[in-house]
Design a protein around this motif. Structure first.
Motif, PDB file in Angstrom:
ATOM      1  N   ALA A  58      10.738   0.021 -21.525  1.00  0.00           N
ATOM      2  CA  ALA A  58       9.621   0.947 -21.291  1.00  0.00           C
ATOM      3  C   ALA A  58      10.035   1.976 -20.254  1.00  0.00           C
ATOM      4  O   ALA A  58      10.925   1.744 -19.437  1.00  0.00           O
ATOM      5  N   SER A  59       9.392   3.136 -20.272  1.00  0.00           N
ATOM      6  CA  SER A  59       9.663   4.176 -19.286  1.00  0.00           C
ATOM      7  C   SER A  59       8.411   4.386 -18.437  1.00  0.00           C
ATOM      8  O   SER A  59       7.285   4.262 -18.926  1.00  0.00           O
ATOM      9  N   TYR A  60       8.627   4.708 -17.155  1.00  0.00           N
ATOM     10  CA  TYR A  60       7.523   4.892 -16.220  1.00  0.00           C
ATOM     11  C   TYR A  60       7.785   6.141 -15.382  1.00  0.00           C
ATOM     12  O   TYR A  60       8.939   6.519 -15.156  1.00  0.00           O
ATOM     13  N   PRO A  61       6.732   6.772 -14.906  1.00  0.00           N
ATOM     14  CA  PRO A  61       6.930   7.956 -14.062  1.00  0.00           C
ATOM     15  C   PRO A  61       7.349   7.549 -12.660  1.00  0.00           C
ATOM     16  O   PRO A  61       7.045   6.451 -12.209  1.00  0.00           O
ATOM     17  N   PRO A  62       8.046   8.439 -11.934  1.00  0.00           N
ATOM     18  CA  PRO A  62       8.373   8.160 -10.533  1.00  0.00           C
ATOM     19  C   PRO A  62       7.137   8.371  -9.663  1.00  0.00           C
ATOM     20  O   PRO A  62       6.244   9.142 -10.007  1.00  0.00           O
ATOM     21  N   TYR A  63       7.091   7.660  -8.536  1.00  0.00           N
ATOM     22  CA  TYR A  63       5.917   7.762  -7.663  1.00  0.00           C
ATOM     23  C   TYR A  63       6.240   8.078  -6.201  1.00  0.00           C
ATOM     24  O   TYR A  63       5.383   8.557  -5.467  1.00  0.00           O
ATOM     25  N   ILE A  64       7.450   7.820  -5.745  1.00  0.00           N
ATOM     26  CA  ILE A  64       7.736   7.816  -4.324  1.00  0.00           C
ATOM     27  C   ILE A  64       7.395   9.129  -3.624  1.00  0.00           C
ATOM     28  O   ILE A  64       7.026   9.146  -2.452  1.00  0.00           O
ATOM     29  N   ASP A  65       7.473  10.251  -4.337  1.00  0.00           N
ATOM     30  CA  ASP A  65       7.131  11.550  -3.747  1.00  0.00           C
ATOM     31  C   ASP A  65       5.878  12.154  -4.375  1.00  0.00           C
ATOM     32  O   ASP A  65       5.630  13.355  -4.239  1.00  0.00           O
ATOM     33  N   SER A  66       5.102  11.326  -5.073  1.00  0.00           N
ATOM     34  CA  SER A  66       3.908  11.831  -5.773  1.00  0.00           C
ATOM     35  C   SER A  66       2.703  10.978  -5.399  1.00  0.00           C
ATOM     36  O   SER A  66       2.218  10.165  -6.194  1.00  0.00           O
TER      37      SER A  66
ATOM     38  N   ARG B 285      -1.740   7.225  -6.555  1.00  0.00           N
ATOM     39  CA  ARG B 285      -3.075   6.694  -6.249  1.00  0.00           C
ATOM     40  C   ARG B 285      -3.970   6.703  -7.476  1.00  0.00           C
ATOM     41  O   ARG B 285      -4.748   5.756  -7.696  1.00  0.00           O
ATOM     42  N   VAL B 286      -3.890   7.740  -8.290  1.00  0.00           N
ATOM     43  CA  VAL B 286      -4.710   7.814  -9.504  1.00  0.00           C
ATOM     44  C   VAL B 286      -4.319   6.718 -10.481  1.00  0.00           C
ATOM     45  O   VAL B 286      -5.171   6.009 -11.032  1.00  0.00           O
ATOM     46  N   HIS B 287      -3.011   6.557 -10.704  1.00  0.00           N
ATOM     47  CA  HIS B 287      -2.549   5.556 -11.665  1.00  0.00           C
ATOM     48  C   HIS B 287      -2.812   4.133 -11.164  1.00  0.00           C
ATOM     49  O   HIS B 287      -3.200   3.261 -11.943  1.00  0.00           O
TER      50      HIS B 287
ATOM     51  N   THR C  55       0.862  -1.170   0.000  1.00  0.00           N
ATOM     52  CA  THR C  55       0.000   0.000   0.000  1.00  0.00           C
ATOM     53  C   THR C  55       0.901   1.223   0.000  1.00  0.00           C
ATOM     54  O   THR C  55       2.105   1.130   0.280  1.00  0.00           O
ATOM     55  N   TRP C  56       0.340   2.394  -0.299  1.00  0.00           N
ATOM     56  CA  TRP C  56       1.139   3.619  -0.229  1.00  0.00           C
ATOM     57  C   TRP C  56       1.741   3.754   1.161  1.00  0.00           C
ATOM     58  O   TRP C  56       2.931   4.019   1.324  1.00  0.00           O
ATOM     59  N   GLU C  57       0.905   3.523   2.184  1.00  0.00           N
ATOM     60  CA  GLU C  57       1.348   3.692   3.566  1.00  0.00           C
ATOM     61  C   GLU C  57       2.416   2.666   3.944  1.00  0.00           C
ATOM     62  O   GLU C  57       3.404   2.984   4.617  1.00  0.00           O
ATOM     63  N   GLY C  58       2.215   1.433   3.502  1.00  0.00           N
ATOM     64  CA  GLY C  58       3.175   0.388   3.824  1.00  0.00           C
ATOM     65  C   GLY C  58       4.536   0.648   3.207  1.00  0.00           C
ATOM     66  O   GLY C  58       5.570   0.480   3.859  1.00  0.00           O
ATOM     67  N   VAL C  59       4.553   1.062   1.955  1.00  0.00           N
ATOM     68  CA  VAL C  59       5.820   1.307   1.276  1.00  0.00           C
ATOM     69  C   VAL C  59       6.530   2.536   1.861  1.00  0.00           C
ATOM     70  O   VAL C  59       7.757   2.568   1.951  1.00  0.00           O
ATOM     71  N   GLN C  60       5.756   3.537   2.267  1.00  0.00           N
ATOM     72  CA  GLN C  60       6.392   4.687   2.919  1.00  0.00           C
ATOM     73  C   GLN C  60       7.039   4.274   4.240  1.00  0.00           C
ATOM     74  O   GLN C  60       8.069   4.820   4.642  1.00  0.00           O
ATOM     75  N   ALA C  61       6.448   3.297   4.918  1.00  0.00           N
ATOM     76  CA  ALA C  61       7.062   2.768   6.139  1.00  0.00           C
ATOM     77  C   ALA C  61       8.389   2.085   5.800  1.00  0.00           C
ATOM     78  O   ALA C  61       9.400   2.266   6.495  1.00  0.00           O
TER      79      ALA C  61
END
Length: 315
Positions: free
Chosen positions: A255-263, A268-270, A119-125
């Protein structure tokens, strides 16, 4: 033919595995010892119920019991009910490390990898814990958005679920198509970006899927599928032709992908749109199943605590 690392991942504990283990008569000694220890140290963890602490102690005991027989890392999953709370995950991980030292002071804690839902929260941990040298594996993963987030956070490995977790826990349940391609894309993404995160595919349902994943960093294999590996050998040419890694290496451009760690908003939208919402649904479903198992374990442990008297022991 490409090979995978199996031995490093033989010792891995999740709530579903523990739920089946703690009720076995052969585990009665481990359970009794764990309940006695949990009773002894409970004053150090006053914010936890005794049964929740006892489940964590049992998990550590089971994970460490074969530590002398395997090399590499020992995996223990956090309480999945904390999956959407970053600080609760951080606290849980630190507690598991402390419990390892209480259970076995000689255990090298650098071998402990905590499995955290992606989850976003889990990965931030996991991101917060990495500077302290604490290793995390991102589990319940079904999409490239999660792959990227976990890699950017510094998780040492990920566990893409090839099938929905429910296919392993409910007889006859038919999920959506397997995400073999995500395993391939994830490994390519990490190699392209020089990220050390490794891919450990799990929830495969057949020997053919294992063969198709030849080339992945590592695999978790269900006992029923593991038995099939002892079956008749197949021609080398047939095996090589089945590998999705070999096919993709020839047919797919980088392939190229956008960064997410600070976004967070973009992530969440993607992620919500991934596979038309299926990836988000499958992640939530897997976490819910793990939570059900956690609840069942705590209920069973509580019944054992009520039925017996566990006196504090000397540490």
């Amino acid at each position: 033919m490409p090979t995978v690392n199996l031995l490093e991942y033989l010792n891995s504990r999740t709530q579903l595995e523990m739920q089946g283990e703690i009720v076995k008569p052969s585990r009665s000694a481990v359970l009794k010892r764990s309940l006695a220890l949990a009773t002894t140290i409970h004053p150090q963890f006053a914010d936890l119920s005794l049964e929740e602490l006892a489940v964590e102690v049992v998990g550590i005991e089971l994970a460490l019991e074969v530590v002398q027989n395997v090399y590499g890392n020992v995996h223990v999953m956090i309480n999945p009910s904390y999956a959407y709370n970053t600080q609760a995950v951080v606290a849980n991980v630190k507690r598991l490390h402390l419990l390892c030292q209480i259970v076995d002071p000689d255990f090298d804690s650098s071998r402990l990898v905590t499995k955290i839902p992606t989850t976003w929260e889990g990965v931030q941990a996991a991101r917060q814990l990495k500077p302290s040298g604490i290793k995390s594996l991102a589990t319940t993963l079904f999409s490239m958005e999660q792959v990227i987030l976990a890699g950017e956070a510094g998780c040492i490995s990920i566990s893409p679920f090839v099938h929905e977790l429910k296919t392993e826990t409910y007889n006859g349940y038919k999920g959506s198509n397997p995400i073999l391609g995500v395993c391939v894309q994830a490994q390519r993404f990490y190699r392209q970006n020089s990220l050390p995160t490794r891919v450990k595919a799990c929830v495969t349902l057949s020997i053919d899927e294992l063969i198709m994943l030849a080339g992945v960093d590592a695999l978790s294999i269900a006992p029923t599928v593991l038995k099939e590996l002892a079956g008749p050998e197949r021609p080398q040419e047939e095996l090589e032709s089945m590998s999705v890694f070999a096919k993709t290496a020839k047919a797919t451009e980088d392939a190229s992908y956008p960064p997410y760690i600070d976004s967070e908003c973009q992530y969440r939208v993607h992620f919500a749109a991934s596979e038309g919402g299926k990836a988000q649904f499958k992640t939530a479903q897997a976490i819910a199943l793990f939570c059900d198992a956690q609840t069942a374990e705590e209920f069973y442990v509580k019944s054992q605590l009520e039925d017996s008297s566990y006196s504090p022991i000397t540490l």
